[in-house]
Design a protein around this motif. Structure first.
Motif, PDB file in Angstrom:
ATOM      1  N   THR A  54       0.834  -1.207   0.000  1.00  0.00           N
ATOM      2  CA  THR A  54       0.000   0.000   0.000  1.00  0.00           C
ATOM      3  C   THR A  54       0.865   1.252   0.000  1.00  0.00           C
ATOM      4  N   LEU A  55       1.915   1.260   0.808  1.00  0.00           N
ATOM      5  CA  LEU A  55       2.813   2.417   0.840  1.00  0.00           C
ATOM      6  C   LEU A  55       3.574   2.566  -0.479  1.00  0.00           C
ATOM      7  N   ASN A  56       3.896   1.460  -1.116  1.00  0.00           N
ATOM      8  CA  ASN A  56       4.511   1.539  -2.441  1.00  0.00           C
ATOM      9  C   ASN A  56       3.537   2.104  -3.469  1.00  0.00           C
ATOM     10  N   ASP A  57       2.242   1.803  -3.311  1.00  0.00           N
ATOM     11  CA  ASP A  57       1.220   2.415  -4.174  1.00  0.00           C
ATOM     12  C   ASP A  57       1.222   3.931  -4.007  1.00  0.00           C
ATOM     13  N   VAL A  58       1.412   4.388  -2.773  1.00  0.00           N
ATOM     14  CA  VAL A  58       1.460   5.833  -2.501  1.00  0.00           C
ATOM     15  C   VAL A  58       2.596   6.464  -3.304  1.00  0.00           C
ATOM     16  N   LEU A  59       3.745   5.806  -3.313  1.00  0.00           N
ATOM     17  CA  LEU A  59       4.907   6.346  -4.025  1.00  0.00           C
ATOM     18  C   LEU A  59       4.679   6.436  -5.530  1.00  0.00           C
ATOM     19  N   LYS A  60       3.833   5.562  -6.066  1.00  0.00           N
ATOM     20  CA  LYS A  60       3.554   5.539  -7.511  1.00  0.00           C
ATOM     21  C   LYS A  60       2.404   6.469  -7.906  1.00  0.00           C
ATOM     22  N   ALA A  61       1.688   6.990  -6.934  1.00  0.00           N
ATOM     23  CA  ALA A  61       0.486   7.787  -7.221  1.00  0.00           C
ATOM     24  C   ALA A  61       0.836   9.098  -7.913  1.00  0.00           C
ATOM     25  N   HIS A  81      -4.479  19.103   1.219  1.00  0.00           N
ATOM     26  CA  HIS A  81      -3.840  17.884   0.737  1.00  0.00           C
ATOM     27  C   HIS A  81      -2.443  18.175   0.232  1.00  0.00           C
ATOM     28  N   SER A  82      -1.586  17.150   0.322  1.00  0.00           N
ATOM     29  CA  SER A  82      -0.247  17.235  -0.250  1.00  0.00           C
ATOM     30  C   SER A  82       0.200  15.839  -0.675  1.00  0.00           C
ATOM     31  N   LEU A  83       0.182  15.587  -1.975  1.00  0.00           N
ATOM     32  CA  LEU A  83       0.664  14.318  -2.495  1.00  0.00           C
ATOM     33  C   LEU A  83       2.146  14.152  -2.171  1.00  0.00           C
ATOM     34  N   GLU A  84       2.900  15.227  -2.303  1.00  0.00           N
ATOM     35  CA  GLU A  84       4.324  15.173  -1.995  1.00  0.00           C
ATOM     36  C   GLU A  84       4.552  14.839  -0.516  1.00  0.00           C
ATOM     37  N   GLY A  85       3.741  15.438   0.358  1.00  0.00           N
ATOM     38  CA  GLY A  85       3.835  15.148   1.788  1.00  0.00           C
ATOM     39  C   GLY A  85       3.521  13.694   2.096  1.00  0.00           C
ATOM     40  N   ALA A  86       2.494  13.153   1.436  1.00  0.00           N
ATOM     41  CA  ALA A  86       2.127  11.746   1.627  1.00  0.00           C
ATOM     42  C   ALA A  86       3.260  10.839   1.181  1.00  0.00           C
ATOM     43  N   LYS A  87       3.873  11.169   0.054  1.00  0.00           N
ATOM     44  CA  LYS A  87       4.983  10.358  -0.459  1.00  0.00           C
ATOM     45  C   LYS A  87       6.190  10.423   0.476  1.00  0.00           C
TER      46      LYS A  87
END
Length: 157
Positions: free
Chosen positions: A106-113, A130-136
């Motif tokens: 799941t965390l690897n999915d986050v990195l690919k999002a 929201h922050s996609l970069e922050g989540a990654k």
């Protein structure tokens, strides 16, 4: 701590844990024999660091959507108010090592999002936060310490 509290995590000495870790909090058995396993997925060291809210919020959306692609037994995954981790609840699934594998995927999915799911005013109650970069960044930090996830109290405890 003198008196036992109703909430399991309130009975946990947060000064003794060593994040990151994944800890089985408890098992609840329903009237028909179904078992709910609840996990404490601790990303940050309590009272020392925390996830920044916009990254945490995006991570919540990404994990909630993607974890179900890896496991059908998920009831819920949601953030802790202290911003140090998430709780994961699954039904009729007691394989701890598989939980770790699913979390890693799941965390690897986050990195690919390339976008945060449901990041709009129709589907989210605070769509501007929201922050996609922050989540990654949070996912990267957690994955970098994958070999420590089973060690809740650190080696010196």
């Amino acid at each position: 701590m003198s008196k036992k509290m109703n909430v399991e995590s309130f009975n946990l000495d947060h000064t003794k844990v060593k994040a990151p870790y994944v800890r089985l909090v408890g098992i609840t058995t329903g009237h028909n024999g179904d078992e709910i396993h609840k996990y404490d997925i601790r990303f940050k060291q309590p009272n020392k660091e925390h996830m920044v809210m916009d990254g945490l919020h995006s991570l919540e959306h990404l994990m909630a959507e993607n974890i179900r692609n890896h496991m059908s037994n998920v009831i819920d995954i949601g953030p802790m108010g202290c911003q140090t981790g998430f709780y994961l609840s699954v039904i009729n699934h007691d394989n701890y090592d598989e939980i770790l594998t699913v979390l890693e995927a799941t965390l690897n999915d986050v990195l690919k999002a390339d976008e945060v799911p449901a990041c709009n005013e129709v589907q989210c109650g605070w769509a501007a936060n929201h922050s996609l970069e922050g989540a990654k960044e949070i996912a990267t930090d957690m994955l970098a310490k994958r070999d420590e996830w089973k060690d809740v109290f650190g080696e010196d405890q």
